[in-house]
Design a protein around this motif. Structure first.
Motif, mmCIF file in Angstrom:
data_model
loop_
_atom_site.group_PDB
_atom_site.id
_atom_site.type_symbol
_atom_site.label_atom_id
_atom_site.label_comp_id
_atom_site.label_asym_id
_atom_site.label_seq_id
_atom_site.Cartn_x
_atom_site.Cartn_y
_atom_site.Cartn_z
ATOM 1 N N VAL A 229 45.491 33.056 42.872
ATOM 2 C CA VAL A 229 44.740 31.865 43.297
ATOM 3 C C VAL A 229 44.968 31.645 44.788
ATOM 4 O O VAL A 229 46.102 31.706 45.274
ATOM 5 N N THR A 230 43.878 31.404 45.501
ATOM 6 C CA THR A 230 43.985 31.165 46.942
ATOM 7 C C THR A 230 42.896 30.197 47.383
ATOM 8 O O THR A 230 42.010 29.823 46.596
ATOM 9 N N ASP A 231 42.951 29.792 48.652
ATOM 10 C CA ASP A 231 41.909 28.933 49.229
ATOM 11 C C ASP A 231 40.617 29.745 49.323
ATOM 12 O O ASP A 231 40.630 30.852 49.870
ATOM 13 N N PRO A 232 39.508 29.246 48.794
ATOM 14 C CA PRO A 232 38.274 30.041 48.834
ATOM 15 C C PRO A 232 37.780 30.356 50.239
ATOM 16 O O PRO A 232 36.939 31.254 50.414
ATOM 17 N N ASP A 233 38.291 29.653 51.259
ATOM 18 C CA ASP A 233 37.896 29.979 52.633
ATOM 19 C C ASP A 233 38.619 31.217 53.165
ATOM 20 O O ASP A 233 38.259 31.745 54.221
ATOM 21 N N ARG A 234 39.647 31.661 52.433
ATOM 22 C CA ARG A 234 40.379 32.840 52.885
ATOM 23 C C ARG A 234 39.719 34.114 52.371
ATOM 24 O O ARG A 234 38.837 34.076 51.512
ATOM 25 N N LYS A 235 40.135 35.238 52.933
ATOM 26 C CA LYS A 235 39.585 36.531 52.531
ATOM 27 C C LYS A 235 40.662 37.347 51.817
ATOM 28 O O LYS A 235 41.847 37.235 52.136
ATOM 29 N N LEU A 236 40.203 38.161 50.884
ATOM 30 C CA LEU A 236 41.101 39.042 50.148
ATOM 31 C C LEU A 236 40.638 40.484 50.318
ATOM 32 O O LEU A 236 39.439 40.774 50.228
#
Lengths: 235, 108
Positions: free
Chosen positions: A179-186
């Motif tokens: 789970v991460t901030d949706p503004d970040r990239k993976l």
């Protein structure tokens, strides 16, 4: 949104002593549509012949991570570091205002495979620094094990960017949710084996760019070994 | 002694300017706490690329000798400035610091 880049479509270069599979433009390989992802500028899957390597060259204003997958790497630099690392160890260099270094396969017999990752730094012009760290290989199974992060700890190398690099080994059907901030990239790399990322299949060597996805579900095929990078979109 | 002025992309090493391969009149002089390169080069796609990557440049001067190893000097450009004057066909690069090195000084 997940964009998968199949291993078969990656660029490849064979210099005899070096076989390289860059995910993004590097050296003579230049694709204006493949110049990086978020703060990641380089992801090279390199195979170095025994005793061979990269001679003395400079770096600046780049966070450079080398993850050894097989074999041993010797790093030497103008800061006075001379270190050999093998699987289970990570080298991180914050090039800042400049450093000269060499990287060679430390073995005269065994091929070296390493992932070379370059990231834009959060701050430019800082004093250069280098660190070699080790992670517990026995703890890779069925977790996302952080090996490099801005939130460093005893067995997690520090990096001058708001990102975390995870490694994981998953058995058939095992599942992990990140789970991460949706503004970040993976950025996801199937180093070995295969897996599904939010239902999208990745085979061995495939990479994926994931955006606007606050939750990432990873389900393994047989014996998956993966790298996941959670990073900001911009420095 | 042969001297070469080289400007490369820091990501992977594509050469934008190489005085060994093209005739480039250039000077490098102390400038504030750093150095300033001034080079006469006609406008080209390579110059345009150089300017597009002005924050990701590796600038070198190589000095090759007959009786001792090549001495390499790498210049840290940082924030530059890096500019081009089309009227004078002149490229200027300001470097903040530099490192001199002998490629053979390392053990491998």
């Amino acid at each position: 949104m997940i964009n998968v880049f199949p291993a078969a479509e990656r660029h490849s270069a064979d210099l005899g002593w070096l076989r390289s599979f860059p995910s993004y433009s590097f050296g003579d390989y230049y694709d204006p549509n493949r110049t990086g992802f978020g703060v990641m500028r380089v992801c090279n899957d390199d195979y170095l012949a025994p005793g061979r390597g990269f001679g003395a060259h400079p770096h600046s204003d780049m966070e450079i991570v080398s993850i050894v997958l097989n074999g041993r790497i010797r790093h030497e630099d103008s800061l006075g570091n001379n270190v050999v690392s093998s699987f289970g160890e990570v080298q991180r260099m914050s090039a800042g205002s400049g450093v000269i270094h060499t990287e060679f396969n430390a073995s005269d017999e065994e091929e070296l495979r390493l992932l070379q990752l370059w990231f834009m730094p959060k701050e430019r012009g800082t004093a250069p620094s280098y660190e070699a760290s080790s992670f517990d290989v026995g703890k890779l199974h069925n977790v996302l094990l952080p090996v490099v992060s801005a939130q460093a700890s005893e067995r997690v190398a520090w990096i001058g960017q708001d990102l975390t690099i995870y490694l994981s080994r998953l058995g058939q059907g095992e599942r992990i949710v990140h789970v991460t901030d949706p503004d970040r990239k993976l950025f996801l790399f199937a180093i070995e084996g295969s897996l599904r990322a939010n239902g999208v299949s990745l085979g061995e060597g495939d990479t994926a760019q994931i955006e606007r996805s606050g939750e990432l579900e990873l389900v393994a095929g047989p014996d998956a070994f993966l790298m996941l990078v959670d990073m900001p979109a911009q420095p | 002694m042969k001297q070469t002025f080289l400007v490369k992309h820091a990501v992977g090493g594509r050469a934008f300017l190489d005085s060994a391969k093209q005739n480039v009149a250039y000077t490098v002089d102390p400038f504030g706490d750093g150095w300033k390169f001034t080079a006469k080069v006609p406008w080209s796609d390579r110059v345009e690329e150089l300017l597009a990557h002005r924050t990701e440049l590796n600038v070198f001067v190589f000095k090759e000798f007959d009786d001792r190893p090549t001495l390499k000097t790498w210049y840290y450009v940082g924030e530059g400035p890096v500019e081009y004057d089309p009227d004078r066909s002149e490229l200027t690069i300001v470097a903040a610091s530099r490192i001199e090195y002998d490629p053979h000084q390392y053990s491998v």
